[in-house]
Design an enzyme around this catalytic site. Structure first.
Site, short mmCIF file in Angstrom:
data_model
loop_
_atom_site.label_atom_id
_atom_site.label_comp_id
_atom_site.label_asym_id
_atom_site.label_seq_id
_atom_site.Cartn_x
_atom_site.Cartn_y
_atom_site.Cartn_z
N HIS A 1 0.65 -1.34 0.04
CA HIS A 1 0.04 0.01 0.06
C HIS A 1 1.10 1.25 0.13
O HIS A 1 0.28 2.39 0.05
CB HIS A 1 -0.93 -0.17 1.25
CG HIS A 1 -2.35 -0.69 1.21
ND1 HIS A 1 -2.09 -2.12 1.04
CD2 HIS A 1 -3.37 -0.45 0.71
CE1 HIS A 1 -3.21 -2.60 0.87
NE2 HIS A 1 -4.14 -1.66 0.78
N TRP B 1 -6.27 -5.59 -8.51
CA TRP B 1 -5.72 -5.18 -7.13
C TRP B 1 -6.10 -6.38 -6.24
O TRP B 1 -5.33 -6.89 -5.40
CB TRP B 1 -6.34 -3.93 -6.73
CG TRP B 1 -5.75 -3.58 -5.16
CD1 TRP B 1 -6.24 -3.58 -4.26
CD2 TRP B 1 -4.49 -3.00 -5.05
NE1 TRP B 1 -5.69 -3.28 -3.17
CE2 TRP B 1 -4.44 -2.76 -3.56
CE3 TRP B 1 -3.31 -2.75 -5.57
CZ2 TRP B 1 -3.46 -2.40 -2.72
CZ3 TRP B 1 -2.10 -2.39 -4.91
CH2 TRP B 1 -2.02 -2.17 -3.60
#
Length: 142
Positions: A38, A92
């Site tokens: 992230h 993702w």
């Protein structure tokens, strides 16, 4: 005739902000990798989230329980839901699925939680400042 600033102000304040909160679970041995993936998220994913009306999005980790708490501010429920159908989102999810509890389609297992309290100090101030800047820019271009 209504005054122009009042009409502009009413249109400016039509921006709706919806707060969303939900929890997910990351595998206990994958905390660092989850965070690494992230920092940052893919630019294309970030652009997509913003284009779909995500104004603010944060994820917090409770390391003791491996619980992820996510908080998002969105403009529209339909546009938020559409994100799940986009290729970048599915890509993702596949990228993250080995790190967390996931559904068969690779989407994370999510439990929405409801808001029971909220307080806000600066929202109106921010709207006033944005509105003042907008009016000033209009007046200075005459």
């Amino acid at each position: 005739l209504p005054c122009v600033p009042c009409v502009l102000w009413s249109r400016f304040c039509e921006v709706i902000m919806i707060r969303k909160a939900f929890v997910m679970t990351v595998n206990p041995d994958q905390h660092e990798e989850y965070e690494r993936r992230h920092r940052p998220i893919w630019p294309e994913l970030e652009e997509t989230l913003k284009a779909q009306g995500v104004l603010d999005y944060s994820i917090y980790l409770d390391a003791e329980t491996s619980t992820l708490f996510a908080y998002a501010v969105i403009e529209d429920e339909e546009r938020w839901a559409e994100i799940a159908n986009l290729d970048i989102c599915k890509k993702w999810w596949a990228y993250m699925s080995d790190l967390m509890d996931s559904n068969p389609d690779n989407s994370p297992v999510v439990k929405e939680i409801r808001e029971v309290f909220h307080i806000e100090k600066y929202r109106r101030t921010v709207f006033v400042l944005h509105f003042a800047a907008f009016i000033f820019s209009r007046l200075s271009h005459r």
